[in-house]
Design a protein around this motif. Structure first.
Motif, short mmCIF file in Angstrom:
data_model
loop_
_atom_site.label_atom_id
_atom_site.label_comp_id
_atom_site.label_asym_id
_atom_site.label_seq_id
_atom_site.Cartn_x
_atom_site.Cartn_y
_atom_site.Cartn_z
N SER A 48 16.11 47.75 21.27
CA SER A 48 15.75 47.29 19.95
C SER A 48 14.93 48.37 19.26
CB SER A 48 14.93 46.00 20.06
OG SER A 48 14.34 45.67 18.81
N GLN A 105 13.30 44.86 23.57
CA GLN A 105 14.57 44.45 24.15
C GLN A 105 15.36 45.64 24.67
OE1 GLN A 105 15.74 41.21 24.42
NE2 GLN A 105 17.47 42.00 25.59
N HIS A 139 24.12 42.07 19.68
CA HIS A 139 23.37 42.13 20.92
C HIS A 139 21.96 41.58 20.71
CE1 HIS A 139 26.00 45.66 22.61
NE2 HIS A 139 26.62 44.50 22.64
N PRO A 140 21.31 41.09 21.75
CA PRO A 140 19.96 40.53 21.61
C PRO A 140 18.96 41.58 21.12
CG PRO A 140 20.92 39.90 23.71
CD PRO A 140 21.84 40.92 23.11
N GLY A 141 18.04 41.15 20.24
CA GLY A 141 16.95 42.01 19.81
C GLY A 141 17.30 43.07 18.80
N CYS A 142 18.55 43.13 18.36
CA CYS A 142 18.96 44.19 17.44
C CYS A 142 18.56 43.84 16.02
CB CYS A 142 20.46 44.42 17.56
SG CYS A 142 20.95 45.17 19.14
N ASN A 159 19.11 46.42 26.31
CA ASN A 159 20.44 45.84 26.49
C ASN A 159 21.32 46.63 27.43
OD1 ASN A 159 19.95 43.66 24.73
ND2 ASN A 159 20.40 44.93 22.94
N CYS A 173 19.42 47.82 16.82
CA CYS A 173 19.17 48.63 18.01
C CYS A 173 19.54 50.09 17.77
CB CYS A 173 19.97 48.09 19.19
SG CYS A 173 19.43 46.44 19.76
#
Length: 557
Positions: free
Chosen positions: A263, A268, A236-239, A270, A241
């Motif tokens: 995050s 971030q 996942h983005p920014g992890c 999610n 997390c």
């Protein structure tokens, strides 16, 4: 972990407020069903058989956590907000009862003093109330301690460090405990979030005790919420997390945990995550212990934005055709008059390594919005009223939920914090939620005062009770509740279960982050717990984090 107690906070700014006019005839209409396909299956291996506790530790211990804050990240909005609006839904408000109705039990629960003596002299806020009751025990979990009582308030054992049932070690960062008791199997369940000392791993610990005795060992399963790809879960983005504020629900097939994924080191967000864990696997106590099948739903959106704080139902009766969830929307942080209604069907597939079916729709509702900060007697310091995320959810033929909201009350010059509540009748077609009707809804408020962090539960009689903190210019933070009779359309007077003994410290404004309410196994009463300011003897020695919790039992017939 030493020196890593972090205050998770989402700062808020200014924005215009929007008044959403109530249109009663439109409130029952629901919108297009959405079915979710993004799901991942796997196995959870029992990694610990935890000791019943880690013992109590003196406040004079030489090392330990250094920051007194445990908290919650704020859900990011598409526009910033000030937690007070120029317009808010209006309610005539409840009256303050002249005397509290008869309670079957009423005693002080785990307090800041208990948290201090089990955590190397450190203090924490807020408590984050996790309460579970059954088999002659009352377990009161908070940040960062827990105590086991008898129903009359006598202490069985404790207080102990909250990490005990999860066997995480005394210095590890954990937060947001919750617990449940399942009378059908005489089993205890508890969850807590965890972040490692290097800020590289996040997880949710799920602990299970099948003995019926919460003082005996718990078995722990670790749900990896790092979500950085590979063995850590979907990328996942920014992890890396973590899963903030893990919730807890169950039905005859599975245990359900939801989180809000952030995050660990960055901003971030999610969205909400849903985990379903096969209950039959968790109850298998044979040796060697078998792993538990689970499924993880991610990439969840609803109403045009990322889903957040999807609350699973604690379900009665077990024969219901789905597990249900509710969540609030309000993506702009102003006001909204929609809630999300979710259903999970084909739930038995989880135990076989398969994927159940998850669907949702948006249902029009009464208006709600982020509440203003709350006054307290004897202090210019304001208490944090939180936001308008959905709180506790129960299913007993209808789906019940509640949340904090800003509210205006006729002839009251100030905007207040109150509660909005909902009772939804869901409809299923071919295994997906095809419609929903708002059976009842309303507000609970008190002129001149603020009601914080509601939690609602309904007895078998159909009577319901809601717990909350009551505070205002004439009230120290107090434990309070209100009752909704099955034949009534609105909650009755506000009863004070325990009056606050003083103001909360001016430098410690966090409150909540949630109260808790559970149905007694008899189905005839509701147990409740919320934060308040107890007498001095129950507070920390220096009266800084001087919070306590109050536990009480409301007979409902």
């Amino acid at each position: 972990m030493v020196g890593k107690r972090v205050r998770f906070w989402w700062s808020c700014g200014l924005a215009a407020a929007v008044l959403l006019m109530l249109v009663p005839n439109a409130l029952a209409r629901s919108r297009t069903t959405r079915v979710y396909a993004s799901a991942h299956t796997g196995l959870l291996y029992p990694i610990h058989v935890a000791r019943a506790n880690h013992g109590a530790f003196a406040a004079s211990a030489t090392s330990g956590p250094t920051s007194p804050i445990r908290g919650v990240r704020r859900i990011p909005r598409t526009s910033s907000v000030l937690k007070s609006h120029t317009a808010a839904p209006s309610s005539s408000g409840q009256a303050l009862a002249t005397a509290s109705s008869s309670l079957a039990a009423n005693f002080n629960g785990t307090s800041s003093r208990d948290s201090e003596v089990t955590n190397f002299g450190q203090e924490f806020e807020p408590p984050d109330q996790g309460l579970c009751v059954g088999n002659g025990y009352v377990v009161d979990m908070v940040n960062s301690a827990y105590t086991v009582y008898r129903p009359n308030g006598n202490v069985v054992t404790g207080p102990f460090n909250i990490n005990g049932p999860f066997d995480e070690g005394l210095l590890e960062f954990t937060s947001d405990p919750r617990c449940m008791y399942d009378p059908a199997t005489n089993t205890w369940f508890a969850v807590v979030l965890f972040i490692n000392g290097a800020n590289t791993v996040g997880r949710v610990d799920l602990s299970v005790n099948t003995s019926g005795d919460p003082t005996k060992p718990w078995t722990t399963y670790q749900i990896n919420t790092t979500d950085n790809g590979g063995s850590t879960g979907p990328k996942h983005p920014g992890c890396p997390c973590f899963g903030d504020q893990p919730t807890l629900g169950f039905d005859s097939q599975n245990v359900y945990i939801t989180t809000d994924e952030f995050s660990i080191l960055g901003p971030q967000f999610n969205g909400a995550q849903i985990y379903a864990i096969a209950r039959s696997d968790l109850l298998n106590t044979g040796l060697p212990m078998t792993p538990a099948h689970f499924v993880h739903f991610d990439n969840l959106s609803i109403g045009g934005s990322l889903a957040n704080t999807i609350q699973p139902a604690i379900k009665e009766p077990s024969s219901a055709p789905a597990e249900y969830f509710l969540n609030s929307l309000d993506p702009t942080g102003t006001f909204d008059q929609r809630i999300g209604v979710w259903a999970m069907t084909n739930r038995g597939a989880v135990a076989n390594g398969g994927k159940p079916k998850l669907s949702s729709l948006v249902l029009n509702s009464e208006a709600y919005g982020i509440p203003p900060s709350a006054e307290q007697r004897g202090s210019d310091s304001l208490l944090d009223s939180g936001d308008d995320r959905m709180q506790q959810v129960q299913f007993n033929g209808g789906i019940w939920g509640e949340l904090d909201t800003a509210i205006t009350i006729p002839n009251d010059p100030e905007q207040r914090a109150g509660a909005a509540w909902f009772n939804v009748r869901p409809q299923l077609t071919n295994g997906v939620i095809s419609g929903a009707q708002m059976r009842k809804q309303g507000y609970v408020s008190l002129a001149g005062n603020y009601l914080l962090y509601p939690a609602l539960q309904v007895a078998h009689s159909g009577n319901a009770a809601m717990v909350m903190t009551l505070t205002g210019s004439d009230h120290f933070p107090s434990a309070a509740y209100s009752v909704l009779r099955s034949t009534a359309s609105s909650f009755g007077p506000i009863n004070v279960a325990a009056a606050g003994a003083g103001r909360y410290d001016a430098n410690a404004t966090r409150w909540g982050d949630y109260s808790w309410s559970v149905l007694d196994p008899s189905g005839k009463s509701v147990w409740m717990a919320t934060e308040y300011v107890p007498p001095t003897r129950s507070q920390t020695t220096d009266r800084v984090r001087n919070w306590g919790t109050r536990v009480f039992q409301v007979p409902l017939g």
